[in-house]
Design a protein around this motif. Sequence first.
Motif, short mmCIF file in Angstrom:
data_model
loop_
_atom_site.label_atom_id
_atom_site.label_comp_id
_atom_site.label_asym_id
_atom_site.label_seq_id
_atom_site.Cartn_x
_atom_site.Cartn_y
_atom_site.Cartn_z
N PRO A 91 -4.45 11.81 -16.57
CA PRO A 91 -4.10 13.05 -16.12
C PRO A 91 -4.10 14.28 -16.68
O PRO A 91 -4.70 15.36 -16.55
CB PRO A 91 -2.34 13.48 -16.01
CG PRO A 91 -2.11 12.42 -16.83
CD PRO A 91 -3.16 11.52 -17.30
N ASN A 92 -5.05 13.83 -18.63
CA ASN A 92 -5.39 14.67 -19.54
C ASN A 92 -6.26 14.09 -20.15
O ASN A 92 -6.68 12.46 -20.49
CB ASN A 92 -4.43 15.37 -19.93
CG ASN A 92 -3.72 14.53 -20.42
OD1 ASN A 92 -3.95 13.24 -21.19
ND2 ASN A 92 -2.20 15.11 -20.26
N TYR A 93 -6.95 14.92 -21.42
CA TYR A 93 -7.98 14.35 -22.32
C TYR A 93 -6.83 13.39 -23.52
O TYR A 93 -7.52 12.42 -23.38
CB TYR A 93 -8.39 15.49 -23.01
CG TYR A 93 -9.43 14.98 -23.93
CD1 TYR A 93 -10.40 14.87 -23.51
CD2 TYR A 93 -9.33 14.69 -25.65
CE1 TYR A 93 -11.44 14.12 -24.52
CE2 TYR A 93 -10.08 14.74 -26.73
CZ TYR A 93 -10.87 14.21 -26.44
OH TYR A 93 -11.89 13.94 -28.34
N GLU A 94 -6.38 13.41 -23.80
CA GLU A 94 -5.26 12.96 -24.61
C GLU A 94 -4.93 11.53 -23.67
O GLU A 94 -4.76 10.23 -24.21
CB GLU A 94 -4.12 13.12 -24.85
CG GLU A 94 -4.61 14.94 -25.51
CD GLU A 94 -4.68 15.56 -25.33
OE1 GLU A 94 -5.02 16.90 -26.11
OE2 GLU A 94 -4.38 15.80 -23.89
N THR A 95 -4.53 11.24 -22.17
CA THR A 95 -4.01 10.26 -21.57
C THR A 95 -5.81 9.35 -22.12
O THR A 95 -6.01 8.01 -22.10
CB THR A 95 -3.62 10.13 -20.27
OG1 THR A 95 -2.58 11.00 -21.04
CG2 THR A 95 -3.25 8.88 -19.75
N LEU A 96 -6.28 9.57 -21.34
CA LEU A 96 -7.72 9.35 -21.15
C LEU A 96 -8.56 8.89 -22.43
O LEU A 96 -8.93 7.31 -22.54
CB LEU A 96 -9.02 10.40 -20.60
CG LEU A 96 -10.40 9.88 -20.54
CD1 LEU A 96 -10.45 8.83 -19.52
CD2 LEU A 96 -10.65 11.44 -20.06
N MET A 97 -8.18 9.44 -23.78
CA MET A 97 -8.34 9.04 -25.06
C MET A 97 -7.97 7.45 -25.20
O MET A 97 -8.73 6.47 -25.58
CB MET A 97 -8.15 9.60 -26.41
CG MET A 97 -8.61 9.86 -27.02
SD MET A 97 -10.39 8.87 -27.86
CE MET A 97 -11.16 10.64 -27.90
N ALA A 98 -6.56 7.39 -24.91
CA ALA A 98 -6.04 6.54 -25.26
C ALA A 98 -6.09 5.06 -23.81
O ALA A 98 -6.58 3.68 -24.19
CB ALA A 98 -4.20 7.11 -25.64
N ALA A 99 -6.83 5.57 -23.04
CA ALA A 99 -7.24 4.85 -22.13
C ALA A 99 -7.89 4.07 -22.65
O ALA A 99 -8.29 2.47 -22.70
CB ALA A 99 -6.86 5.36 -20.74
#
Length: 390
Positions: A91-99
């Motif tokens: 849903p956001n940049y931080e989650t995408l980075m972790a993924a």
Amino acid sequence: MSSRLPLIALAVSAFAIGTTEFVVMGLLQQMAADLDVSIPAAGLLVSGYAMGVVIGGPLLAMATARLPRKTVLLVLMGVFIVGNLLCALAPNYETLMAARVIASLAHGSFFGAGAVVAGHIAAPGRRTQAIALMFAGLTIANIFGVPAGTVLGQALGWRSTFWAVTVLGIVALLVMARYVPRLEAMPPPRLGEELRRVLKPQVWVALGMTVFGFGGVFAVFTYIDPILTHRAGLDEHAISRVLVLFGVGATIGTLVGGKLADHRLMRSITLLLGALCVFFLCFATLMDSPAGAVVGVFLIGVLGFAANPGLQTRSMQQAHDAPLLASTLNQSAFNLGNAGGAWLGAAMLSHGAIYPQLSYAAAAVTAGGIGLTLLSAWMERRGLREAAAC
């Protein structure tokens, strides 16, 4: 059972891994706009993936060393699928980075385990060809996967690309589960001994050659999407076609570089890195011309990947007594170069640099690789003289 089906399954897995690693660069501006972050911040998604490979590769290689190789491959592909599924849903940049980091954890260890499996299931006298077939998936990803992922993302949104990679990973997992044989138990590697052997200074200099020799490429190529549109004035829909040229160039460079490295290893690395350094100095001007930028992307592929076979051979040569860690550390070195180059570009752009200055920085990074190559050659000559004196 024919050895081709398991090898094809491994190649499909490599294709999926290569696509997800590099496709961000073709969708950089779209992802930045959708996630409401700057282009330099979006570029750090490349660094995040690469650092996951750097850290996760050696750790997972040691953690799974005593498991059957087929089990390792299936677990790693499962991690890859979960990571890409989370990318599609982020849903956001931080989650995408972790993924992205989760997806990357499978990268280094997968190729280490895959090479072992490919070598064992190959027909007599075809071990190297079998391993090459698996790694061909990475090359094909640059020619077809990344451009196709870019087109898909431009048409249906960047998340659709990660959904497609997730489906591809599931297909590869099912085919591996069905066709990759369970190999006979192999003696576990002696990790303590391998760790002692990779601590040799020449091993770390060789890894440094890889980091700096390849790092300059990603200081520029990570931002090739805005370079082609903002500097060269190309239409966004032309990006996928230009990326095909990059993939073709990378394939040519890898093949030519491999032949040169077989002939004169250290001299070929020095000359190829020198040519890459000169090219980056020229590309700072070429990127303002549509034709020059397109030719430049092709040459980034050729020159940027030509030294890679030699760099890989040098690392393996210096750490030949530690095959498990050597293979994963070499993958880590390439990806540390990726991460460092992308981070350098992001830092420069965040502080007001313009895109041609990234090319000058790339030349400086590559010059560092040349310096380490010369240092490694000198250390080798000194070691031979000392051995002769004894």
